[in-house]
Design an enzyme around this catalytic site. Structure first.
Site, PDB file in Angstrom:
ATOM      1  CD  GLU A 225      -6.740 -29.428  -6.389  1.00 40.93           C
ATOM      2  OE1 GLU A 225      -5.621 -29.858  -6.033  1.00 40.93           O
ATOM      3  OE2 GLU A 225      -7.616 -30.139  -6.914  1.00 40.93           O
ATOM      4  CG  HIS A 226      -6.098 -24.679   0.015  1.00 41.62           C
ATOM      5  ND1 HIS A 226      -6.069 -23.336   0.322  1.00 41.62           N
ATOM      6  CD2 HIS A 226      -7.376 -25.089   0.238  1.00 41.62           C
ATOM      7  CE1 HIS A 226      -7.267 -22.951   0.719  1.00 41.62           C
ATOM      8  NE2 HIS A 226      -8.080 -23.997   0.682  1.00 41.62           N
ATOM      9  CB  ALA A 227       0.315 -24.025  -1.602  1.00 38.61           C
ATOM     10  CG  ASP A 236      -2.988 -21.223  -0.705  1.00 41.91           C
ATOM     11  OD1 ASP A 236      -3.629 -22.028  -0.012  1.00 41.91           O
ATOM     12  OD2 ASP A 236      -2.079 -21.555  -1.483  1.00 41.91           O
TER      13      ASP A 236
END
Length: 584
Positions: A225-227, A236
Site C-alpha cells: 500500500e501507499h506509504a 508509490d
C-alpha cells in the site's frame, strides 16, 4: 498454506478479527480502590509522535480483551490515569513495552500490576501472513500448466492462421503518450533498431497491472500500500512510472509530426485538447460516488497527467530545433542532452522556483521548510500544518472541501485533509515527465543497443545517488525525504532512477536479446487508458470484485486482487486479438 487458524481459542472468536489484528488480553489486580488503567499505543510508522489513547481498562474488571492492529510494530504504554488523547514522554506511567510485534490472529497476555511490574506473554502464536504467496504461486503454476496443455491440444486439432500485425514505426503518431496506441509486433533482428520499442508497451503494461493490483488492495500488505507519509512502497511507484513513460513518448510523437510538416499551432491545439480530455475524464471519475459539486475533488491522477503533459509537450514543441551532428567527441557523447538544452533550462528554472517556495515560504503559523504531515507529528507541535506550504497553497487555491479527504496520514497522524495530486505538486511532476522525455531523446539520438543501455544505466545511477543524497539515505531525517504525498524532489529522482532501471531491463530482455516477448504485460500496455478508466468504474462490481465469507485474511484479499488484475489483462488480450486500440 492459506493463513488458516482455528476459530476459537480460550473462548475468543479468532474469525472476528480483521486482517493483521490480534487479541490483547490485559489482566490486572482488582484491589479495592484501584484506579482505571489506560492503554496508549504508538505505531512504529508514526515518526516523532506521542502515544495515543486506545482504550480504558476498568478497575472493576480483572480481564479486558482488546482487538489491536499488529500490521506494524508497536509500543504499548499503561497509565493509571487519563492524560487526554495523547501521552507525552514527560508523563508518568505504570509500565511500557517499547517494541512489540503482534501478529495476525495471535493472542497475547499482558499482566499489569499497581507497582508498575508488567509482563507480555504470547498465548497463541500468530499465523504466517506470507505463506499465501507460496500457495498462490503454486496455483499460478498449475493454471499456466493447464492453459499450455489446452493450447497444445488446440494446436493438435486445428491449424491456426497467422495474425497480421500493423505498422509500428517510431514516427507513427500513435506513440504520443503513456496511454496511447501501442506497438504490436516484435521487431526483426537487427543491430540498429528502427522499429518502435516493444519494451515501452511492456513497461506501461507492468505499471497498469501493478496499479490495478494495488488499487484492488494489494492483499492489504502494508509494504504494498501507499506509504503513510515518507518512504517508498510498491504502490508509490505506479504513478511516476506512468508519467515517465508519457515523457518518453512525447519527443517520439512530436518529432514525427514536425517531420511531416504539421503546423505547430495544429500540434499545440492537439496537445491542449488531449490535456483537457485527461483532466475532464479524471474529474468525472472523481464523481463516481456521486456528483456533489460542493465537495467534489477537483484534482486527481488524470488531472495531473493532463497538466504535466501540456506543459512538457508545449515546452518541447516551441524549443525544438533540428539536431545537427557535432564533430566534437564530448558533444557527440551527450547529444541527447544538448538537444534539450533550452528545455532543460526551462524545467530547471521551474524546479528552482519550486525549491525556493518550499524552503523559504512558510505557511502562516508553521515553520519554513516543513515537510511533515502535521497532526501529532513532532509531538503535536504543528497540528494544522499538513504538507507545509504545499498543503497550504492547495487549500487556498481549491478549498479544503475540494481536496482528497482520506490521505494515509490522516489515520496515522490525525492529520488534516491533503491532496497528494494537488495543484502545487504539479511543479515537480513536470520534472518527472521531463526525465522521461530525456529518455525518449536518448532513444531518438542513438540507435545502437549498447549506446542506449549505457545511458539508461548512467541516468539510473545518477538519479538514484542524487535522491539518496537529498533524503540522507534515510526515511525521515534527510533534507528532502522521499515523499509521494508531496511529490518531493527526492521522490521524483528515486522513482525516475527505478524507471530507467526497469526500462533498461525490459529493453535488454525484449528488444535486444529477445528472450521475452513482454507477454502478458504488453497487452495491457496497448490499451492502458481503457484499463485505467474501466477498473475505476467497475471497481466494486462483479466479476472483478467479490466477497466470500469474512475476507479477513491476506490470502483471500490477495487472491481477489490478483483475480481482478488477471481479468483486466484478459480483457486487454481480447482487445488486442480484435485489433481494438483506444486513444484519447
Amino acid at each position: 498454506m492459506i493463513e488458516y487458524t482455528e476459530r476459537f481459542f480460550r473462548g475468543l472468536d479468532l474469525w472476528s478479527l480483521a486482517v493483521d489484528e490480534a487479541f490483547l488480553n490485559v489482566s490486572r489486580s482488582t484491589t479495592a480502590g484501584g484506579n482505571d488503567y489506560y492503554l496508549y499505543t504508538l505505531s512504529a510508522e508514526c515518526d516523532k509522535c506521542p502515544y495515543t489513547k486506545l482504550q480504558r481498562i476498568p478497575a472493576e474488571k480483572e480481564h479486558s480483551v482488546l482487538k489491536i492492529d499488529g500490521a506494524r510494530r508497536l509500543a504499548l504504554r499503561f497509565l493509571d490515569r487519563d492524560v487526554g488523547k495523547y501521552s507525552f514522554d514527560n508523563d508518568t506511567y505504570l509500565c511500557q513495552f517499547s517494541d512489540v510485534s503482534l501478529g495476525e490472529f495471535g493472542v497475547y497476555d499482558v499482566s499489569v500490576q499497581a507497582n508498575g511490574s508488567c509482563t507480555l506473554v504470547t498465548a497463541k502464536e500468530p499465523v504466517n501472513i506470507y505463506l499465501p504467496f507460496l500457495t498462490i504461486a503454486l496455483l499460478a503454476i498449475a493454471a499456466i500448466g493447464l492453459v499450455r496443455l489446452a493450447r497444445y491440444g488446440l494446436r493438435r486439432s486445428r491449424i491456426q492462421s497467422p495474425v497480421t500485425q500493423p505498422d509500428t514505426t517510431l514516427g507513427d503518431a500513435a506513440q504520443e503518450d503513456a496511454f496511447d496506441k501501442p506497438s504490436h509486433s516484435e521487431p526483426p533482428a537487427q543491430s540498429t533498431p528502427k522499429k518502435r520499442l516493444q519494451s515501452l508497451d511492456t513497461f506501461r503494461g507492468i505499471a497498469i497491472m501493478l496499479m490495478i493490483f494495488v488499487n484492488s488492495g494489494g492483499g492489504q500488505y502494508w509494504w504494498i500500500e501507499h506509504a503513510t507519509w515518507n518512504g517508498l512502497h510498491v504502490a508509490d511507484l505506479v504513478f511516476p512510472w506512468f508519467l515517465f513513460i508519457m515523457g518518453v513518448c512525447v519527443p517520439i510523437s512530436l518529432r514525427g509530426q514536425l517531420n511531416r510538416n504539421v503546423p505547430r499551432r495544429v500540434i499545440l491545439s492537439n496537445i491542449a485538447v488531449r490535456s483537457l480530455k485527461l483532466f475532464l475524464i479524471g474529474l468525472c471519475l472523481n464523481s463516481i460516488n456521486g456528483p456533489t459539486v460542493a465537495n467534489l475533488r477537483i484534482f486527481g491522477v488524470l488531472q495531473r497527467f493532463g497538466i504535466a503533459y501540456f506543459v512538457v509537450s508545449t515546452v518541447y514543441l516551441f524549443c525544438h530545433e533540428e539536431a545537427v551532428a557535432s564533430q566534437n567527441r564530448v558533444l557527440r557523447a551527450g547529444e541527447d542532452i544538448f538537444r534539450l538544452k533550452k528545455q532543460w533550462l526551462f524545467v530547471g528554472l521551474l524546479t528552482i522556483l519550486y525549491l525556493v517556495v518550499i524552503f523559504f515560504v512558510a505557511e502562516p503559523g508553521c515553520p519554513r521548510a516543513y515537510f511533515g504531515p502535521g497532526g501529532k507529528h513532532l509531538f503535536n507541535a504543528y497540528p494544522n500544518c499538513t504538507g507545509g506550504i504545499t498543503g497550504y497553497i492547495d487549500r487556498v487555491v481549491l478549498g479544503v472541501a475540494h481536496l482528497y479527504q482520506h490521505p494515509t496520514a490522516r489515520y496515522v497522524y490525525d492529520a488534516m485533509p491533503f491532496d497528494p495530486e494537488g495543484p502545487f505538486g504539479c511543479l515537480p511532476t513536470i520534472l518527472q515527465v521531463f526525465l522521461g522525455l530525456q529518455c525518449g531523446s536518448t532513444i531518438l539520438a542513438y540507435t545502437g543497443h549498447r549506446q542506449r543501455l549505457v545511458r539508461f544505466g548512467v541516468w539510473s545511477a545518477l538519479l538514484g545517488l542524487l535522491a539518496g543524497a537529498l533524503c540522507g539515505f534515510s526515511k525521515n531525517d534527510g533534507w528532502i525525504p522521499v515523499n509521494k504525498n508531496l511529490w518531493s524532489l527526492s521522490y521524483v529522482l528515486a522513482t525516475g532512477s527505478l524507471a530507467y532501471l526497469l526500462l533498461a531491463l525490459c529493453y535488454y530482455t525484449i528488444d535486444v536479446k529477445r528472450v521475452w516477448s513482454g507477454r502478458p504485460f504488453v497487452y495491457a500496455g496497448m490499451n492502458a487508458i481503457v484499463l485505467y478508466v474501466g477498473h475505476t468504474i467497475f471497481h466494486k462490481m462483479l466479476p472483478w470484485h467479490w466477497r466470500i465469507g469474512t475476507m479477513n485474511t491476506h490470502f483471500m484479499l490477495t487472491l481477489e486482487a490478483l483475480w481482478n488484475t488477471v481479468l483486466w489483462n484478459l480483457i486487454a488480450l481480447y482487445l488486442f486479438k480484435r485489433k481494438m486500440f483506444y486513444n484519447l
